[in-house]
Each structure stands twice: as C-alpha cells, then as structure tokens.
Design an enzyme around this catalytic site. Sequence first.
Site, mmCIF file in Angstrom:
data_model
loop_
_atom_site.group_PDB
_atom_site.id
_atom_site.type_symbol
_atom_site.label_atom_id
_atom_site.label_comp_id
_atom_site.label_asym_id
_atom_site.label_seq_id
_atom_site.Cartn_x
_atom_site.Cartn_y
_atom_site.Cartn_z
ATOM 1 N N ASP A 14 -13.958 94.541 -11.955
ATOM 2 C CA ASP A 14 -13.543 93.462 -13.128
ATOM 3 C C ASP A 14 -14.663 93.690 -14.415
ATOM 4 O OD1 ASP A 14 -11.371 92.708 -11.511
ATOM 5 O OD2 ASP A 14 -13.049 91.310 -10.559
ATOM 6 N N GLU A 15 -15.244 94.613 -14.638
ATOM 7 C CA GLU A 15 -15.943 94.786 -15.748
ATOM 8 C C GLU A 15 -15.433 95.107 -17.176
ATOM 9 O OE1 GLU A 15 -16.135 96.974 -13.114
ATOM 10 O OE2 GLU A 15 -18.069 96.851 -11.971
ATOM 11 N N LYS A 17 -13.107 97.790 -17.266
ATOM 12 C CA LYS A 17 -12.789 99.178 -17.456
ATOM 13 C C LYS A 17 -11.735 99.901 -18.118
ATOM 14 C CE LYS A 17 -13.376 99.386 -12.891
ATOM 15 N NZ LYS A 17 -13.589 98.347 -12.529
ATOM 16 N N HIS A 44 -6.248 96.099 -13.644
ATOM 17 C CA HIS A 44 -6.690 96.256 -14.876
ATOM 18 C C HIS A 44 -5.912 95.726 -16.005
ATOM 19 C CE1 HIS A 44 -8.663 100.195 -13.736
ATOM 20 N NE2 HIS A 44 -9.294 99.370 -13.205
ATOM 21 N N THR A 45 -6.842 95.041 -17.031
ATOM 22 C CA THR A 45 -5.993 94.199 -18.098
ATOM 23 C C THR A 45 -5.985 94.980 -19.296
ATOM 24 O OG1 THR A 45 -6.554 92.094 -16.850
ATOM 25 C CG2 THR A 45 -6.083 91.848 -19.288
ATOM 26 N N THR A 125 -8.419 91.554 -0.870
ATOM 27 C CA THR A 125 -7.237 90.974 -1.924
ATOM 28 C C THR A 125 -5.866 90.830 -1.070
ATOM 29 O OG1 THR A 125 -6.881 93.518 -2.396
ATOM 30 C CG2 THR A 125 -8.445 92.259 -3.720
ATOM 31 N N THR A 249 -5.370 90.392 -9.702
ATOM 32 C CA THR A 249 -4.718 90.445 -8.645
ATOM 33 C C THR A 249 -4.252 89.473 -7.902
ATOM 34 O OG1 THR A 249 -5.469 92.865 -8.650
ATOM 35 C CG2 THR A 249 -4.320 92.169 -6.581
ATOM 36 N N THR A 250 -5.031 88.717 -7.490
ATOM 37 C CA THR A 250 -5.071 87.439 -6.473
ATOM 38 C C THR A 250 -5.156 86.124 -7.219
ATOM 39 O OG1 THR A 250 -7.349 87.443 -6.017
ATOM 40 C CG2 THR A 250 -6.082 88.840 -4.586
ATOM 41 N N ARG A 252 -7.768 84.568 -7.700
ATOM 42 C CA ARG A 252 -8.912 83.444 -7.384
ATOM 43 C C ARG A 252 -9.955 83.422 -8.317
ATOM 44 N NH1 ARG A 252 -10.590 87.156 -2.134
ATOM 45 N NH2 ARG A 252 -10.284 88.614 -3.313
ATOM 46 N N ASP A 282 -18.975 87.897 -26.004
ATOM 47 C CA ASP A 282 -18.508 87.090 -26.582
ATOM 48 C C ASP A 282 -18.617 85.888 -25.707
ATOM 49 O OD1 ASP A 282 -16.903 88.377 -25.076
ATOM 50 O OD2 ASP A 282 -14.997 87.529 -25.914
#
Length: 332
Positions: A14-15, A17, A44-45, A125, A249-250, A252, A282
């Site tokens: 979750d960095e 990528k 991946h967002t 997950t 994904t979850t 959480r 930010d």
Amino acid sequence: MLKVDVIIGMQHGDEGKGKVTHHLLKNGGYTHCVRYNGGCNAGHTIYHNGEKFVTHHIPAGVFFGVKSVIGPGCVVDIHKFFDEIKMLREGGIDIYNKIFIAKNAHIIQGVHQRADSRETKLGTTRTGNGPCYSDKYARQGKRAEDYPILEDYLVDMYEEFYLANPDAKVLCEGAQGAELDIDWGDYPYVTSSHCTSAGACLNGFPPSSIRNVIGVAKAYETYVGTKKFQPENEVFNAIQEAGQEYGATTGRKRQCNWMNLPNLDKVIRMNGVTNLIFNKMDILETVGSWSVYVDQGRNNLFTFQNKEQFCDYIRNYFKDIEVVFSASPETI
Ligand code: IMP
Ligand code: MG
C-alpha cells in the site's frame, strides 16, 4: 537485448506502487508490464484520465495498451480475473490482446479460499493466496495451462521474452512490500510470495537484465494484520483518517506508524534500489506532524519542525540514490 526495470514496495504494501507504475508507463519506452508476485490479496489504486480504478490482478500496463502479463510468480483467482476484465472494459479501457497469464502461474481454487477464510492468526486477506502457494510448493497445485477457459490469455514467458520479443523493455510491478516478503519480512506476519527485486528475476528475467529498481515508500508506514503496529498516540488516528487508510481489498483499517529509516536502508541495499519515491506527503502536510524512526527497534524518534527539514534529513540520509517526494494521489 531484454531490459527490465523493477518496482518494489519498501514497506508493508500500500505504498502507492500502482501510481508509480502508471506514471512510468505513461512516459513510454516499455513493451511489457509484468506483475511478478502475489494475487488478489493486492489492490492497486490507479487514477487514469481522472477516473479511479482498483485492480487486483491485472498490471497497470493495460491502461496504455502495453502488454500486461501476470507472471509465474503470481497466483490467480479466475473469477476475479474475469471480473476485472469486465470492469476495465466498462471503464473504456481497450484490453484486446493486451492481457496475458503465464502458463505456469498457479490458480487459486475453492479449497484454498475455504482454508483461508478460516484464518485468524495473521489476519490474511482471506483470498486463498497462502494455501495456493502451499499447494504449489507441495507440488499438488493447478496451473493456468490446466484451465481451457484461460486459453486465450496464456503466454509462455520464454517464447514471449526470448524468441518473439528479444528486445523487450519490461516494467516489473511488485505486489505487497519488502516487509511482507516470505523470507525477509517479519515472519510469520508476512505474505506467501517474494516481494523483493529477486522475486522479479524468478519470473524468468536474469539479474543481468535488471536496469533500475524503483523503491516505493509512503512518508509514514501502514500495516494490515493481527500484530500490534500502531502506537497509542492521537496523531496516528489523524493520519489514518486524513490518509483514508483502509485496505483496497478488504476495507480493513490500516494501522499507522512513523517511517523507519534504517529499515528502508536495509531494503535499499538488499534489493539494489536505485530510485526512491515517498508518497502521501500531502497527508503529513494536512496533519502537520513530521517524524521518523532512526533505529530499527523503533525506540529513537527524530521530530522535525516542518516539511523542509523532514525532506532535507531524508535526502541526506539516502544521499547515494535519487529521492523524490510526492504529494498527490494522481501524479508524481
Ligand atoms: P495474505 O497475503 O492474504 O496471506 O496476508 C498476509 C499478510 O499480508 C496480512 O497481514 C495481509 O494484511 C498482508 N497483505 C497481503 N496483501 C497485502 C497488500 O496488498 N497490501 C497490504 N497488506 C497486504
Ligand atoms: Mg494495496
């Protein structure tokens, strides 16, 4: 000659990528984008032309018409794979002849999902990833080539990268992060695959083909799972809120903490990282707090007055490599 750049997560996944992959692909030069580890545990967002997409399996190359391959280091949930194709099509992305699965990637089966759905020790997950890799290594798994429904998507890595396209320029996209690596993470609080730059090589790319290793970090750390990670301090709730730190994904809540610079240094050295990007600046600006750990045991914290001091200290700490700070979810 085959040339490969690798994107790795420097922390616990979750960095950001996906954003970095998207940025590098946009600037061209790549013929292929290869996901090299993990499965639908990852999320991946990506913001493409102002629209938000969340992908789990399919590499970001598809947004630019770059051949996108799910590599043999990955495990694939067939239903989610087809759902994702549908989502991309509906989002107006042209996927024809752009999405491939390595013949020797392993397939997540119902039995894997059921086993993982009962997992409580690590806080996985629950997508069947761990049990699928277990069966792979017990040599009783099923591979993509065993499923006729995937026939149109199958690719043989040797034929594709050595016979058909010997001059391929490949961007390898990792899932999760170095601190979740099966061998180098905080075992057993890890995932079941190789999140390191070596993990990219395991997909059929020799070490000599690797050009750049782009490390993606977040300006603070997050972790999802059962171990206690977030210290008692209001500032971390503020970061969690401002950063919308919920699993893609979850759903959480992600536990938050300051960055650990010696840990990052270890990951840089052990993965040959050549470029380092810090995302979500930010969020720290919104919260107005700037700190980093300067020992691996997370006992010594350095606190800065402002963003400039924070950035100067980090640039100086990693002075041998190129460092970039990003303060936007859509651009670098
Ligand atoms: P698994 O990969 O589902 O087996 O989960 C093992 C550990 O890795 C758990 O702590 C998960 O929360 C974590 N994990 C797996 N994939 C990701 C990811 O893409 N981002 C963040 N954490 C992840
Ligand atoms: Mg993610």
